[in-house]
Design an enzyme around this catalytic site. Sequence first.
Site, PDB file in Angstrom:
ATOM      1  N   HIS A  36      -9.580  -4.503 -25.645  1.00 32.26           N
ATOM      2  CA  HIS A  36      -8.284  -3.958 -25.248  1.00 32.26           C
ATOM      3  C   HIS A  36      -7.229  -5.041 -25.453  1.00 32.26           C
ATOM      4  CE1 HIS A  36      -9.006  -6.337 -21.671  1.00 32.26           C
ATOM      5  NE2 HIS A  36     -10.099  -5.646 -21.379  1.00 32.26           N
ATOM      6  N   HIS A  39      -8.036  -8.694 -24.506  1.00 29.82           N
ATOM      7  CA  HIS A  39      -8.789  -9.425 -25.528  1.00 29.82           C
ATOM      8  C   HIS A  39      -7.869  -9.766 -26.709  1.00 29.82           C
ATOM      9  CE1 HIS A  39     -12.030  -6.776 -23.675  1.00 29.82           C
ATOM     10  NE2 HIS A  39     -12.537  -7.976 -23.490  1.00 29.82           N
TER      11      HIS A  39
END
Length: 292
Positions: A36, A39
């Site tokens: 997501h 990250h």
Amino acid sequence: MRVVTKISELRDEIQTFRSTHSDAKVGLVPTMGFLHEGHASLIRRSVTECGLTVVSIFVNPLQFGPGEDFERYPRDAERDTALAEAAGANLVFMPAVAEMYPRPLATRVLVSGVTDRLCGASRPGHFDGVGTVVSKLFHIAMPDRAYFGMKDAQQVAVITTMVQDLDMPVEIVPCETVREPDGLALSSRNVYLNEEERVQALALSRTLSRVKGWLDDGLSAQETAERMRQQINDVPLAELDYAEILTFPELTVPEGQLTSGTRWIAALAVRFGRTRLIDNRIFSGDEVSAHV
Ligand code: AMP
């Protein structure tokens, strides 16, 4: 961007890069996938600071306890590679469990002290799994820098301690927590939440946003933690795992007041049904008005 699944392939790729870019840094972003924006922010940071950015995607069985969500942890390799590429990653390392652990491990990395409380206490063995896998990844990729989110602040403390204790030649770069517009910290586990749980999960960030006010009012660490517990216990679907105020990064129980030059962490773990969410905020003595 290349995707590799074998340790030897990853080593070859990195070796080739290093032999042709002697001054460039190698950055590693270890993840468990189902990527997501949190990250992606780590990957982008590495891309701006390093010549080669490696993203590892490995749901590490060693860091899940019995009865935890290892089997049902969300996985989507195709989406992950697209997101990693869009964020600028050069290499994705996606090993199978048998590649990382071809036989039962006889060797583990155990970090003590900073693992005594918070998730270390409520998930026995979790940080042994984290320390061991991160140390394997460091030996495989030999990065100059490794990027970790402060969403998992205790993990940052554990990895930093491990790197210092064992003189691992890698710089740990802590990165800010990325949140939804309403404040919920991004997490791969957020997909487990149903609609009602998703609304009530805002209790974590809402509670943490009140901590500074309580500290400003001169409440002690214990009193502030008690207020945090009350806030969570008022939420019908929330089941409190822990709410604590500790020193950061030592993760010990604070004595006295938050003073200039020291930092405290307010950390929460809360279950909504089978979903366990964590969040935290760090406060420095220099920003809390009652004590400066
Ligand atoms: P995970 O895949 O959950 O193991 O996370 C991989 C890395 O991404 C860890 O260093 C996490 O701390 C980091 N991370 C996870 N969620 C966030 C977030 N919301 N903001 C920033 N970093 C995050």
